[in-house]
Design an enzyme around this catalytic site. Structure first.
Site, PDB file in Angstrom:
ATOM      1  N   GLU A  42      68.614  -0.484 -60.547  1.00 23.34           N
ATOM      2  CA  GLU A  42      67.621   0.665 -61.372  1.00 23.34           C
ATOM      3  C   GLU A  42      67.282  -0.381 -62.569  1.00 23.34           C
ATOM      4  O   GLU A  42      66.035  -0.154 -62.760  1.00 23.34           O
ATOM      5  CB  GLU A  42      68.348   1.744 -61.699  1.00 23.34           C
ATOM      6  CG  GLU A  42      67.575   2.561 -62.607  1.00 23.34           C
ATOM      7  CD  GLU A  42      68.508   3.683 -63.143  1.00 23.34           C
ATOM      8  OE1 GLU A  42      67.857   4.139 -64.457  1.00 23.34           O
ATOM      9  OE2 GLU A  42      69.302   4.137 -62.577  1.00 23.34           O
ATOM     10  N   SER A  75      77.011   2.910 -59.952  1.00 25.75           N
ATOM     11  CA  SER A  75      77.087   3.057 -61.403  1.00 25.75           C
ATOM     12  C   SER A  75      77.812   4.228 -61.861  1.00 25.75           C
ATOM     13  O   SER A  75      78.602   4.274 -62.702  1.00 25.75           O
ATOM     14  CB  SER A  75      75.729   2.421 -62.098  1.00 25.75           C
ATOM     15  OG  SER A  75      76.025   2.786 -63.570  1.00 25.75           O
TER      16      SER A  75
END
Length: 320
Positions: A136, A235
């Site tokens: 990301e 994450s």
């Protein structure tokens, strides 16, 4: 002589709610499923569509082929970009190679992309709060020319930012899957050092990350141990373990599947909390509960903090 069967010890399992799949993950997986239905196998996917091996393996069984880079995809094939987002160079490369692509980037990640683009267009340097190397972060930084974004991973990083930035117009954005508490501290440090810094109108951490962390925070106060079901490269899953440990449950662990559980660790535990990262399907939660029933007499309970009803549309070409 009849053998004595010892009764199983009792265990209360308290489920966090919400947990598991978010709307962005559901959308990404649906895009792959619908592309396979419409175009047939193989459909190529650049990187893991979401960070979960079970999901990836299921899609592979249907005919999805996962690749690291587009040069592994034959010309004129159909390719899908993962939910984490990609740098602008990736769709440009796909077009140059005559690939038919669908972008499964989560709309909340796309929102951060547009913020970064807007700040760059306004002449601002962007400080991106996130983890180096995460897909990301790579995708977000790749929306603007190299050098336009500085990565900030910790509060300590704020103090090391060049003094030359002081005079520039500055803005900050964040990776969507970070710890809410940690980001609050970093933003406070940024504002203390750069009082005029621009921020997003609405915080960048996504609703699903926030809600799952809130549920785990409440759950951690009430259990002896806590399992987060998710991948080590996810994450938001890793952050859930951190949240549990920071809120009263030192015995928190991340497991991908029930087969990994250390049952000796759960001996003498009376209340076990279970949550799942945003890319972990509910079937894996059920798998862990069933495995617990093999070792314990299980009673189920749940802590619910909010009802989620978010839905993201898939591309129009795949809706028929």
């Amino acid at each position: 002589m009849q053998q004595l069967v010892m009764p199983k010890p009792e265990l209360i399992i308290v489920l966090a709610s919400p947990r598991g799949f978010c709307a962005g993950v559901e959308r990404a997986i649906t895009i792959v499923d619908k592309a396979l239905e419409k175009y047939g196998a193989p459909v190529y996917v650049r990187h893991e569509i979401v960070h979960n091996k079970f999901v990836v393996n299921q899609l592979e069984a249907k005919g999805a082929v996962f690749v690291q880079e587009l040069d592994e995809v034959p010309a004129n094939a159909h390719v899908i970009f993962s939910a984490h987002g990609v740098p602008k160079s990736v769709p440009a490369d796909a077009e140059a190679r005559d690939l038919h692509y669908f972008d499964a980037t989560c709309p909340l990640v796309s929102k951060v992309h547009r913020e970064v683009e807007h700040h760059h267009a306004e002449g601002r340097t962007v400080l991106l709060i996130g983890h180096k190397g995460h897909p990301e972060v790579i995708g977000t930084m790749g929306q603007v020319p190299e050098g336009s974004v500085w990565l900030v991973e910790t509060v300590a990083d704020v103090a090391t930012l060049p003094s030359a930035l002081q005079g520039n117009d500055l803005a900050y954005a964040t990776q969507t899957t970070l710890s809410v508490d940690e980001v609050v501290e970093i933003i406070a440090a940024l504002k203390a050092r750069f009082p005029e810094i621009y921020g997003p109108r609405k915080e960048d951490i996504c609703y699903a990350t926030t809600n799952r962390q809130l549920a785990v925070r409440k759950l951690a106060e009430t259990v002896d141990a806590l399992i987060v079901i998710g991948a080590p490269n996810s994450s938001n899953s890793v952050r859930l373990v951190e949240v549990a440990k920071n809120n009263g449950c030192a015995e928190a662990r991340l497991y991908q599947r029930a087969m990994e559980i250390d049952w000796a660790w759960l001996q003498n535990k009376k209340r076990l909390g279970i949550s799942a990262g945003a890319s972990a399907p509910e079937v894996l939660v059920e798998e862990v509960i069933d495995a617990c029933r093999d070792h314990f007499c299980v009673t189920l309970a749940e802590i619910k903090v909010v009802e989620e009803d978010v839905y993201f549309n898939i591309p129009g070409q795949l809706r028929s």
